[in-house]
Scaffold this active site. Structure first.
Site, PDB file in Angstrom:
ATOM      1  N   SER A 143       0.832  -1.205   0.000  1.00  0.00           N
ATOM      2  CA  SER A 143       0.000   0.000   0.000  1.00  0.00           C
ATOM      3  C   SER A 143       0.869   1.258   0.000  1.00  0.00           C
ATOM      4  O   SER A 143       1.660   1.463  -0.910  1.00  0.00           O
ATOM      5  CB  SER A 143      -0.965  -0.027   1.186  1.00  0.00           C
ATOM      6  N   ASP A 297      -2.170   6.492  -3.921  1.00  0.00           N
ATOM      7  CA  ASP A 297      -0.999   5.811  -3.381  1.00  0.00           C
ATOM      8  C   ASP A 297      -0.604   4.663  -4.315  1.00  0.00           C
ATOM      9  O   ASP A 297      -1.269   4.424  -5.331  1.00  0.00           O
ATOM     10  CB  ASP A 297      -1.267   5.348  -1.943  1.00  0.00           C
ATOM     11  N   ASP A 299      -0.891   1.430  -4.589  1.00  0.00           N
ATOM     12  CA  ASP A 299      -1.866   0.432  -5.043  1.00  0.00           C
ATOM     13  C   ASP A 299      -3.245   1.043  -5.274  1.00  0.00           C
ATOM     14  O   ASP A 299      -4.219   0.329  -5.474  1.00  0.00           O
ATOM     15  CB  ASP A 299      -1.953  -0.755  -4.081  1.00  0.00           C
ATOM     16  N   ASP A 301      -5.576   2.515  -3.586  1.00  0.00           N
ATOM     17  CA  ASP A 301      -6.768   2.348  -2.754  1.00  0.00           C
ATOM     18  C   ASP A 301      -7.025   3.596  -1.906  1.00  0.00           C
ATOM     19  O   ASP A 301      -8.132   3.807  -1.428  1.00  0.00           O
ATOM     20  CB  ASP A 301      -6.707   1.085  -1.888  1.00  0.00           C
TER      21      ASP A 301
END
Length: 565
Positions: A143, A297, A299, A301
């Protein structure tokens, strides 16, 4: 024990880790840090620093968790093996390699996998599981963590993070592996000739984009200037496609940060919650006169947003953007006549109560969950099954939001599209997002929040965090920053302790969280992070104006910093 493990890894670990192991050969503390535990696996998967050892993310620990998942799937029978696992990955170091290692382990068990042929966001992985009716999903990501980290997140058949039972089963199968170095994994060449791995991209991209279009509320002008940065991550392709196909014509990309690079070379920390991540976006925004800056960010999400104020930019907090989006969605649904009587807004216990006040004014129910989007997804599934409530919006203060339940995790691509639409809608009515936010404060009260994070690395750090939580429980504080404590919600014990010494039962599952509700309506919540070596302190105040809120917030922050050093 640690030395024995170290020597075993020196003998058997992949050659790529031998230099690192040799480097720590005479460092007892470093050996302990690398080997004192296996990277913890839970409902959020596992996440840690890259490197050699059991307490690191590497090809061997990836194979181990993939083996645990494979054995769990085998126990479900042939149908689960055929339904298979969707695998995605972000732009971090070794993410793609770990994705194919995972597919290789699954294939060795005769389990089908569907691997994205390019890096894609975590929310698209969640969507793909549901779209393909897969048994599970895996995304290789850490993440918004620093570049030294990576991880392995597992999703269930509903596209949400694992239930505790599913996670426990995988964990137990991991423990049953006798030799981490003997886990069988097909090579990439073997994988593609085995018939157990199918690469996919365009079909999933198209289907996800079609779903995103169902969220669009407005057909007005889309000519506001927008800057977008994916911070070297996965958000570029799906976000730009969504914005472009929705009609936004003036979207400017921060080109230097559009390059996928696991070093995240233009930022120290690829986190859109942090102001430095916006420096290049703001510079471009000033150049092109952007009203809005969007940052995802690695990834994709989480979404961060900055809005223009004269010649400068103000970053919105997760609580502020959540409140704006909730108000916009409810307002538009009410105007369209599509606001359900049994509508519900979901948020976490550490998220501002401004959203609750907004929802209440529309006669919409608010339900709080524990921290973590998996609990919001759990409620969405429950209400789909029971029909008790209709999901409208879910969010958490840490920049995670969801509007469309075709995804079951926070989705920055959805929210980038909705935020752009919201800004354009208000601009067409001669309003700014800051103006709308201030009007919400005027109507509902001035809410101010702050997150304090205290980092404690290694095994000693874990002990210190546990000590902090124990100290707070034993202290039984009756006053904080000069304000009396009205009640303490101890989620570990499962009780609310009132000032009059009575206690009530909490309805949420047990977890290591303390929440202090103060007499003036302010609250303080303390918990260990589930993904980082941090103790987190959330502070929220509500006052009549900004000056009062700032003063109270500063006093509480000062008080907590003296307790947690």
């Amino acid at each position: 024990m640690h030395r024995e493990l170290y020597e075993l890894w020196r003998q058997k670990a992949n050659s790529m880790y031998q230099d690192e192991l040799l480097e720590i050969a005479n460092n007892k503390q470093a050996i302990e840090d690398h080997f004192y535990q296996l990277v913890p696996f839970g409902t959020g998967g596992m996440r840690g620093k890259l490197g050699a050892g059991t307490n690191r993310i590497n090809v061997h620990t990836i194979r181990l968790v993939a083996e645990g998942l494979a054995r769990q799937i085998e126990c479900q029978g042939e149908a689960a093996k055929i339904s298979g696992v969707v695998i995605a990955y972000d732009t971090r170091h070794f993410s793609q390699e770990f994705a194919y290692e995972t597919a290789g382990v699954l294939a060795a068990h005769g389990i089908q996998s569907y691997v994205f042929s390019e890096s894609r966001p975590t929310p698209e992985l969640s969507f793909a599981i549901r779209y393909l009716a897969a048994y599970a999903g895996v995304v290789i990501t850490a993440s918004h963590n620093p570049k030294e980290y990576n991880g392995f997140k597992v999703y269930g058949p509903d596209g949400a993070q694992l239930t505790p039972q599913f996670a426990d089963e995988v964990s137990e199968h991991m423990k049953s592996v006798e030799d981490i170095f003997k886990i069988h994994s097909l090579t990439k060449d073997e994988l593609f000739t085995s018939g157990y791995c199918i690469e996919m991209l365009e079909k999933l991209d198209d289907a996800y984009n079609v779903a995103l279009k169902t969220l669009v509320h407005a057909n007005g002008k889309k000519d506001i200037n927008i800057v977008f940065t994916p911070l070297h991550g996965t958000g570029l392709v799906p976000t730009m496609r969504a914005l472009t196909e929705a009609g936004f014509t003036n979207v400017y990309i921060v080109n230097e940060q559009a390059i996928q690079d696991g070093d995240f070379p233009t930022v120290n920390y690829p986190n859109p919650e942090e102001a430095p991540a916006f420096e290049m976006g703001i510079a471009l925004g000033k150049k092109v006169g952007a009203e809005l800056i969007l940052a995802t960010d690695p990834d994709a999400d989480r979404l961060g947003v900055a809005i223009s104020i004269k010649d400068e930019y103000q970053l919105l907090t997760g609580n502020q953007l959540g409140a704006l989006l909730l108000n916009y969605i409810l307002t538009k649904r009410k105007l369209e006549g599509s606001l359900p009587r049994n509508g519900v807004m979901l948020k976490t216990i550490v998220t501002s109560e401004l959203g609750t006040a907004i929802a209440e004014s529309f006669n919409i129910k608010t339900i709080n969950t524990l921290t973590g989007f998996k609990f919001i997804a759990e409620k969405i599934a429950e209400f789909e099954s029971t029909g008790e409530y209709s999901f409208l919006f879910g969010y958490e203060e840490s920049y995670g939001y969801l509007a469309g339940s075709f995804v079951r995790d926070k989705d920055a691509v959805q929210i980038a599209l909705l935020t752009a639409e919201m800004a354009a809608y208000y601009a067409e009515h001669d309003l700014t997002l800051l103006g709308v936010l201030n009007s919400l404060y005027k109507q509902y009260g001035y809410y101010q929040e702050k997150l304090l994070s205290f980092t404690y690395d290694g095994v000693e750090g874990q002990k210190l965090i546990a000590h902090i939580m124990e100290y707070l429980r034993n202290s039984k504080l009756t006053e904080m920053a000069g304000i009396k404590v009205r009640e303490v919600e101890d989620y570990k014990s499962g009780f609310i302790y009132l000032a009059n010494e009575e206690k009530q039962t909490l309805s949420l599952p047990p977890t290591d969280v303390l929440k202090y509700i103060l007499d003036d309506g302010s609250w303080i919540c303390v918990r260990p992070s589930g993904t980082e070596p941090k103790c987190k302190v959330y502070i929220s105040v509500k006052k009549d104006n900004k000056a009062e809120a700032d003063e109270t917030l500063a006093n509480i922050e000062d008080f907590m910093r003296k307790i947690i050093k």
